[in-house]
Design an enzyme around this catalytic site. Structure first.
Site, mmCIF file in Angstrom:
data_model
loop_
_atom_site.group_PDB
_atom_site.id
_atom_site.type_symbol
_atom_site.label_atom_id
_atom_site.label_comp_id
_atom_site.label_asym_id
_atom_site.label_seq_id
_atom_site.Cartn_x
_atom_site.Cartn_y
_atom_site.Cartn_z
ATOM 1 C CB THR A 1 -4.727 0.698 12.602
ATOM 2 O OG1 THR A 1 -5.482 -0.372 12.025
ATOM 3 C CG2 THR A 1 -3.393 0.143 13.083
ATOM 4 C CG ASN A 2 -8.512 -0.639 17.153
ATOM 5 O OD1 ASN A 2 -7.684 -0.485 18.043
ATOM 6 N ND2 ASN A 2 -9.583 0.121 17.042
ATOM 7 C CG ASN A 3 -6.002 -4.509 10.058
ATOM 8 O OD1 ASN A 3 -5.035 -5.249 10.130
ATOM 9 N ND2 ASN A 3 -6.877 -4.574 9.069
ATOM 10 C CE LYS B 1 -5.338 -0.809 7.537
ATOM 11 N NZ LYS B 1 -6.466 0.154 7.483
ATOM 12 C CD GLU C 1 -19.874 6.397 11.251
ATOM 13 O OE1 GLU C 1 -20.750 6.078 10.434
ATOM 14 O OE2 GLU C 1 -20.071 7.163 12.214
ATOM 15 C CG ASP D 1 -9.696 4.467 4.165
ATOM 16 O OD1 ASP D 1 -9.776 3.315 4.649
ATOM 17 O OD2 ASP D 1 -10.602 4.955 3.485
ATOM 18 C CG PHE E 1 -3.984 -8.366 6.386
ATOM 19 C CD1 PHE E 1 -4.817 -7.266 6.288
ATOM 20 C CD2 PHE E 1 -2.615 -8.164 6.371
ATOM 21 C CE1 PHE E 1 -4.291 -5.984 6.179
ATOM 22 C CE2 PHE E 1 -2.080 -6.881 6.275
ATOM 23 C CZ PHE E 1 -2.927 -5.798 6.175
ATOM 24 C CG ASP F 1 -2.608 -9.395 1.187
ATOM 25 O OD1 ASP F 1 -2.968 -8.329 0.642
ATOM 26 O OD2 ASP F 1 -1.881 -9.441 2.196
ATOM 27 C CE LYS G 1 0.532 -7.183 1.788
ATOM 28 N NZ LYS G 1 -0.399 -7.510 2.837
#
Length: 190
Positions: free
Chosen positions: A5-7, A10, A36, A65, A145, A148, A167
């Protein structure tokens, strides 16, 4: 293991939940790729990410995902959760769009679904999690994020009104992580 991930939100969540394991982000692993997500299921997107990152690194990968599924909208946005307004849309824009789309809809039931996959070139292990709630009538809260601030729980609070540790004990990603961890322990991968 590499978390595909680049999030940053997350990644932070996964590191907090799996804090006894060494997890490295794509950036920390010097991997500059954004896989992608073009599959039509959460499982398909997570597996695609895991396999592509593994092919580059030859290190076990955890990829996920997840998405928001709104019952009255035939589980939309589903796998398009992050992309339904385009890749550059902000959380604020996506949340505002959903609130506007839902303004005259009485059935506000929704759920977050997460598929979390471990892949090591040989083993594919899937953790699944789901969190049921409703779409609120307005944005509330400053923690978290994504969706939420519009995802309301049975207790009337949005996920963004919870503390991170609250959470992290109920989120779909947490549930998927616990499911994955139990399955991995059962086959002695960790």
């Amino acid at each position: 293991m590499i978390v595909a991930t680049n999030n940053q939100g997350k990644l932070k969540e996964l590191k907090e939940i799996l804090n006894s394991y060494e997890l490295y982000s794509l950036k920390e692993s010097n991997i500059d790729i954004d896989v992608e997500e073009n599959q039509d299921t959460f499982y398909g997107n997570a597996l695609k990410k895991a396999k592509e990152i593994y092919e580059i690194s030859n290190i076990p990968v955890i990829a996920d995902d997840s998405g928001l599924c709104i019952t009255a909208l035939d589980n939309w946005p589903g796998v398009l959760t992050h992309r339904f307004l385009g890749e550059q849309a902000t959380d604020l824009e996506r949340n505002s769009y959903i609130l506007e789309k839902m303004k005259n809809i009485k059935n506000r039931e929704a759920k977050f679904i997460c598929n979390l996959i471990y892949y090591d070139g040989k083993n594919i292990v899937v953790g699944e999690g789901a969190l049921t709630g409703t779409i609120s009538f307005e944005r509330r809260g400053s923690n978290g994020f994504g969706f939420d601030e519009i995802f309301e729980l049975e207790n009337g609070k949005t996920l963004a009104e919870l503390l991170p540790n609250e959470k992290n004990t109920i989120s779909a990603r947490y549930l998927a992580t616990i499911d994955l961890k139990e399955k991995l322990n059962g086959i002695h991968i960790f």
